[in-house]
Structures are given as C-alpha cells and as structure tokens.
Design a protein around this motif. Structure first.
Motif, PDB file in Angstrom:
ATOM      1  N   MET A  41       0.857  -1.185   0.000  1.00 11.75           N
ATOM      2  CA  MET A  41       0.000   0.000   0.000  1.00 11.75           C
ATOM      3  C   MET A  41       0.892   1.233   0.000  1.00 11.75           C
ATOM      4  SD  MET A  41      -1.363   0.091   3.958  1.00 11.75           S
ATOM      5  CE  MET A  41      -1.932  -1.592   4.008  1.00 11.75           C
ATOM      6  N   TYR A  42       0.673   2.106  -0.975  1.00  4.00           N
ATOM      7  CA  TYR A  42       1.546   3.270  -1.057  1.00  4.00           C
ATOM      8  C   TYR A  42       0.871   4.399  -1.830  1.00  4.00           C
ATOM      9  CZ  TYR A  42       2.617   1.408  -5.756  1.00  4.00           C
ATOM     10  OH  TYR A  42       2.525   0.925  -7.040  1.00  4.00           O
ATOM     11  N   PHE A  43       1.276   5.620  -1.494  1.00  4.21           N
ATOM     12  CA  PHE A  43       0.827   6.793  -2.240  1.00  4.21           C
ATOM     13  C   PHE A  43       1.827   7.065  -3.349  1.00  4.21           C
ATOM     14  CE2 PHE A  43      -1.053   7.384   1.981  1.00  4.21           C
ATOM     15  CZ  PHE A  43      -2.384   7.566   1.625  1.00  4.21           C
ATOM     16  N   HIS A  44       1.302   7.546  -4.472  1.00  5.40           N
ATOM     17  CA  HIS A  44       2.165   7.747  -5.627  1.00  5.40           C
ATOM     18  C   HIS A  44       1.855   9.080  -6.288  1.00  5.40           C
ATOM     19  CE1 HIS A  44       5.187   6.177  -8.275  1.00  5.40           C
ATOM     20  NE2 HIS A  44       4.425   6.277  -9.345  1.00  5.40           N
ATOM     21  N   LYS A  45       2.859   9.593  -6.961  1.00  6.57           N
ATOM     22  CA  LYS A  45       2.813  10.922  -7.562  1.00  6.57           C
ATOM     23  C   LYS A  45       1.670  11.063  -8.572  1.00  6.57           C
ATOM     24  CE  LYS A  45       6.335   9.340 -10.845  1.00  6.57           C
ATOM     25  NZ  LYS A  45       7.670   9.562 -11.391  1.00  6.57           N
ATOM     26  N   ALA A  46       0.989  12.172  -8.488  1.00  7.62           N
ATOM     27  CA  ALA A  46      -0.066  12.576  -9.413  1.00  7.62           C
ATOM     28  C   ALA A  46      -0.586  13.900  -8.890  1.00  7.62           C
ATOM     29  CB  ALA A  46      -1.194  11.551  -9.494  1.00  7.62           C
ATOM     30  N   SER A  47      -1.275  14.679  -9.734  1.00  7.14           N
ATOM     31  CA  SER A  47      -1.808  15.942  -9.255  1.00  7.14           C
ATOM     32  C   SER A  47      -2.780  15.696  -8.111  1.00  7.14           C
ATOM     33  CB  SER A  47      -2.501  16.686 -10.397  1.00  7.14           C
ATOM     34  OG  SER A  47      -3.499  15.873 -10.988  1.00  7.14           O
ATOM     35  N   ARG A  48      -3.578  14.627  -8.225  1.00  8.12           N
ATOM     36  CA  ARG A  48      -4.353  14.159  -7.085  1.00  8.12           C
ATOM     37  C   ARG A  48      -3.722  12.834  -6.677  1.00  8.12           C
ATOM     38  NH1 ARG A  48     -10.879  13.197  -6.898  1.00  8.12           N
ATOM     39  NH2 ARG A  48     -10.420  11.913  -8.724  1.00  8.12           N
ATOM     40  N   ALA A  80      -2.522   5.601   6.774  1.00  5.84           N
ATOM     41  CA  ALA A  80      -3.746   6.395   6.620  1.00  5.84           C
ATOM     42  C   ALA A  80      -3.517   7.830   7.084  1.00  5.84           C
ATOM     43  CB  ALA A  80      -4.884   5.742   7.407  1.00  5.84           C
ATOM     44  N   ASP A  81      -2.827   7.995   8.200  1.00  4.12           N
ATOM     45  CA  ASP A  81      -2.604   9.332   8.744  1.00  4.12           C
ATOM     46  C   ASP A  81      -1.682  10.163   7.864  1.00  4.12           C
ATOM     47  OD1 ASP A  81      -3.002  11.230  10.988  1.00  4.12           O
ATOM     48  OD2 ASP A  81      -0.841  10.988  11.244  1.00  4.12           O
ATOM     49  N   SER A  82      -0.773   9.501   7.149  1.00  6.41           N
ATOM     50  CA  SER A  82       0.163  10.249   6.307  1.00  6.41           C
ATOM     51  C   SER A  82      -0.555  10.997   5.193  1.00  6.41           C
ATOM     52  CB  SER A  82       1.222   9.314   5.714  1.00  6.41           C
ATOM     53  OG  SER A  82       0.687   8.484   4.700  1.00  6.41           O
ATOM     54  N   LEU A  83      -1.757  10.553   4.839  1.00  7.35           N
ATOM     55  CA  LEU A  83      -2.494  11.230   3.769  1.00  7.35           C
ATOM     56  C   LEU A  83      -2.779  12.675   4.149  1.00  7.35           C
ATOM     57  CD1 LEU A  83      -4.012  11.165   1.058  1.00  7.35           C
ATOM     58  CD2 LEU A  83      -6.027  10.353   2.312  1.00  7.35           C
ATOM     59  N   THR A  84      -3.311  12.906   5.355  1.00  9.11           N
ATOM     60  CA  THR A  84      -3.615  14.273   5.774  1.00  9.11           C
ATOM     61  C   THR A  84      -2.428  14.971   6.409  1.00  9.11           C
ATOM     62  OG1 THR A  84      -4.509  13.427   7.870  1.00  9.11           O
ATOM     63  CG2 THR A  84      -6.065  13.812   6.084  1.00  9.11           C
ATOM     64  N   ARG A  85      -1.480  14.214   6.909  1.00  3.12           N
ATOM     65  CA  ARG A  85      -0.314  14.798   7.587  1.00  3.12           C
ATOM     66  C   ARG A  85       0.721  15.295   6.585  1.00  3.12           C
ATOM     67  NH1 ARG A  85       1.872  14.165  12.914  1.00  3.12           N
ATOM     68  NH2 ARG A  85       0.121  12.765  13.372  1.00  3.12           N
ATOM     69  N   GLU A  86       0.948  14.533   5.517  1.00  4.51           N
ATOM     70  CA  GLU A  86       2.009  14.882   4.580  1.00  4.51           C
ATOM     71  C   GLU A  86       1.564  14.936   3.120  1.00  4.51           C
ATOM     72  OE1 GLU A  86       6.083  13.508   5.247  1.00  4.51           O
ATOM     73  OE2 GLU A  86       5.235  11.982   6.581  1.00  4.51           O
ATOM     74  N   VAL A  87       0.833  13.918   2.688  1.00  2.00           N
ATOM     75  CA  VAL A  87       0.594  13.743   1.255  1.00  2.00           C
ATOM     76  C   VAL A  87      -0.262  14.868   0.665  1.00  2.00           C
ATOM     77  CG1 VAL A  87      -0.466  12.241  -0.471  1.00  2.00           C
ATOM     78  CG2 VAL A  87       0.927  11.249   1.354  1.00  2.00           C
ATOM     79  N   LEU A  88      -1.435  15.094   1.216  1.00  2.00           N
ATOM     80  CA  LEU A  88      -2.326  16.109   0.651  1.00  2.00           C
ATOM     81  C   LEU A  88      -1.781  17.530   0.805  1.00  2.00           C
ATOM     82  CD1 LEU A  88      -5.827  14.639   1.603  1.00  2.00           C
ATOM     83  CD2 LEU A  88      -4.753  14.680  -0.653  1.00  2.00           C
ATOM     84  N   PRO A  89      -1.205  17.897   1.962  1.00  2.00           N
ATOM     85  CA  PRO A  89      -0.611  19.240   2.043  1.00  2.00           C
ATOM     86  C   PRO A  89       0.505  19.466   1.021  1.00  2.00           C
ATOM     87  CG  PRO A  89      -0.949  18.370   4.246  1.00  2.00           C
ATOM     88  CD  PRO A  89      -1.215  17.237   3.297  1.00  2.00           C
ATOM     89  N   ALA A  90       1.373  18.457   0.835  1.00  2.00           N
ATOM     90  CA  ALA A  90       2.468  18.603  -0.125  1.00  2.00           C
ATOM     91  C   ALA A  90       1.930  18.668  -1.550  1.00  2.00           C
ATOM     92  CB  ALA A  90       3.449  17.443   0.021  1.00  2.00           C
ATOM     93  N   ALA A  91       0.934  17.847  -1.857  1.00  2.00           N
ATOM     94  CA  ALA A  91       0.329  17.876  -3.187  1.00  2.00           C
ATOM     95  C   ALA A  91      -0.321  19.232  -3.446  1.00  2.00           C
ATOM     96  CB  ALA A  91      -0.696  16.763  -3.322  1.00  2.00           C
ATOM     97  N   SER A  92      -0.939  19.807  -2.422  1.00  2.00           N
ATOM     98  CA  SER A  92      -1.573  21.118  -2.563  1.00  2.00           C
ATOM     99  C   SER A  92      -0.533  22.199  -2.847  1.00  2.00           C
ATOM    100  CB  SER A  92      -2.348  21.465  -1.290  1.00  2.00           C
ATOM    101  OG  SER A  92      -3.400  20.549  -1.056  1.00  2.00           O
ATOM    102  N   ARG A  93       0.576  22.160  -2.114  1.00  2.00           N
ATOM    103  CA  ARG A  93       1.622  23.156  -2.340  1.00  2.00           C
ATOM    104  C   ARG A  93       2.207  23.024  -3.739  1.00  2.00           C
ATOM    105  NH1 ARG A  93       2.301  22.342   3.297  1.00  2.00           N
ATOM    106  NH2 ARG A  93       3.573  20.489   3.018  1.00  2.00           N
ATOM    107  N   ALA A  94       2.410  21.782  -4.188  1.00  2.00           N
ATOM    108  CA  ALA A  94       2.982  21.571  -5.525  1.00  2.00           C
ATOM    109  C   ALA A  94       2.027  22.034  -6.620  1.00  2.00           C
ATOM    110  CB  ALA A  94       3.323  20.093  -5.713  1.00  2.00           C
ATOM    111  N   ALA A  95       0.732  21.855  -6.398  1.00  2.00           N
ATOM    112  CA  ALA A  95      -0.258  22.224  -7.406  1.00  2.00           C
ATOM    113  C   ALA A  95      -0.653  23.691  -7.343  1.00  2.00           C
ATOM    114  CB  ALA A  95      -1.511  21.353  -7.237  1.00  2.00           C
ATOM    115  N   GLY A  96      -0.336  24.334  -6.231  1.00  2.00           N
ATOM    116  CA  GLY A  96      -0.727  25.725  -6.075  1.00  2.00           C
ATOM    117  C   GLY A  96      -2.207  25.899  -5.809  1.00  2.00           C
ATOM    118  N   LYS A  97      -2.843  24.832  -5.365  1.00  2.00           N
ATOM    119  CA  LYS A  97      -4.273  24.880  -5.032  1.00  2.00           C
ATOM    120  C   LYS A  97      -4.558  23.769  -4.038  1.00  2.00           C
ATOM    121  CE  LYS A  97      -5.605  21.901  -8.932  1.00  2.00           C
ATOM    122  NZ  LYS A  97      -6.440  21.782 -10.147  1.00  2.00           N
TER     123      LYS A  97
END
Length: 257
Positions: A41-48, A80-97
């Motif tokens: 189970m892993y998160f992977h690069k994409a705009s979402r 599961a916690d890494s999604l809101t702790r790291e993944v989504l915030p970093a994806a938001s910063r990279a996307a500028g939204k």
C-alpha cells in the motif's frame, strides 16, 4: 463525530497518533519490505495523489512470522494518517491549489476467497478508520482485476461502507487500463498497471514513496531539519461523513485460519 475522532487521535497506539507517527515512519520502518510482500500500500505521484493497494500476494499467516499483527495494524494506521499529515498538504503546495482527496486503486489480481477470509476483519477495521477519522479524503475508489468471487465478497463489504463511499466505487475486471488513464497520466501510473512509471533508481514505485511529499522530506534532510518525517501543516481531518458506533483501536478478532 468530532469528539470521537479527537479521542481516537489521543489514544490510538496507546499514546496517540502523533507519538505513533513519530516512532513508526510510514515511509521508513524495518518491517516495510515484509509487509509490502503481502499487502503493498503506497501513495504515488499525481496531481491528485493515488493510493495503490495490491492484495494478490496477501498471506497474513506468513507475514506474521516476521511482523506482529499489532505492528502491522500500526503500519496501516500511520499510512492512513500520512495522507492528511504529509501527502495532501504537499500535493496542494505543488499544485498551487487545495488538493483534499486522493484516488484509491485496489488491485485484486490473484486475490481469492481464502485470502478474503484472512483479511476480512482487518479490512473492515481499515474501512472504519478511513470513514470515521479521515472522512471525505477519498475521491474515487477503483477496484481492478476483480475476480469472479468478488460478487460474493462485495456483498459482505458493501454494508460496511457509507452510502457516500459506495457511490465513489467503480468495480472493473481486467480491461481497466483506459479507465485508469482517464484519471491518471501515463507517466504517473506504474508500469505494472499499464502506465510508464517505474521509479527506476528509487526502489520501484511501491517503495519509493514518489511524490511532492517525498520531495519535501528530501529537502528537509538536505537542510538539516530536525523534523524529518511529518509535515507541520495538516489539512482538515474531520469533514462531513458517516460515523460508525465504535472506534477501532485494533482488529484483534482477525481470522487467520
């Protein structure tokens, strides 16, 4: 719901989610390779961000020769916690939204009823923490390579899920490539699923953790940051969703026979 979520975050793992995340880094812990052999189970690069989960190699009795069930459960929780702790915030910063949801892709190639009975309690507990404590963070769930037995399996799983979650589920057979490419660029889709990404030189797509969140981790290491893992920013953890009656701290009733 908010009160139960706050209580869970204070008590999960015995001393709360922050302490658990501090001692078990979801991207770097000794048992990670063994766990990924059974349930990758892993998160992977994409705009979402995409959360890939592979169940074909699942063999919990073999896994628990190397990892305790408690440690495995803790790994699931911090993932599961890494999604809101790291993944989504970093994806938001990279996307500028603001990016507040992920796509989940579950590959059931090689998965059968015997494996389902092994993982039934664990899967139910995982769905529960996702819905109760990280609500509305899943934008879409694509189940691919669904076997013929999945009709029966789905009949058991579906009642666990909130109506809003069920509406986000698409169940596909083996002709899934075009559907995946409609939502994920080929360069971000692992080669094993019909894309072109291999994360060569980074340990492969599964172990690389590739994405803006990993880029930020590497930048913190280069800058000598004390806080190597975990992002101080967190997107909202509680959003409108459905709550079940009893919070899960550990799926102790998992049937491994």
């Amino acid at each position: 719901m908010l009160q139960n979520c706050q209580q869970w975050r204070k008590t999960v793992g015995g001393d709360g989610i922050d302490a658990l995340y501090g001692r078990l880094d979801p991207y770097d812990y000794p048992e990670r390779d063994e766990i990924f052999k059974s349930w990758s189970m892993y998160f992977h690069k994409a705009s979402r961000p995409v959360n890939f989960q592979f169940f074909g190699g699942l063999n919990l009795p073999e896994l628990y020769k190397h990892v305790t069930p408690e440690r495995h459960w803790e790994a699931i929780v911090v993932n599961a916690d890494s999604l809101t702790r790291e993944v989504l915030p970093a994806a938001s910063r990279a996307a500028g939204k603001r990016i507040h949801q992920s796509i989940v892709i579950v590959d059931l190639k090689g998965f059968g009823l015997s494996q389902f009975w092994q993982v039934k309690s664990l899967a139910q507990a995982s769905f529960q923490i996702s819905q109760d404590y990280f609500p509305d963070t899943m934008g879409q769930l694509l189940i691919i390579n669904a076997p013929s037995s999945f009709t029966f399996i789905w009949g058991i799983i579906k009642p666990w899920l909130a109506k809003e979650t069920v509406e986000k589920v698409d169940i596909l057979g083996s002709n899934y490539r075009e559907v995946l490419l409609d939502v994920i660029d080929a360069e971000n889709l692992p080669e094993i699923l019909g894309g072109t990404c291999t994360c060569e030189g980074e340990g492969g797509c599964d172990l690389s953790g590739a994405g803006p969140w990993m880029d930020e981790r590497k930048a913190r290491k280069r800058n000598g940051s004390i806080e190597d893992s975990g992002c101080v920013e967190k997107i909202e953890e509680v959003a409108p969703g459905t709550e079940h009656n009893s919070p899960v701290t550990h799926p102790a009733d998992a049937d491994l026979n």
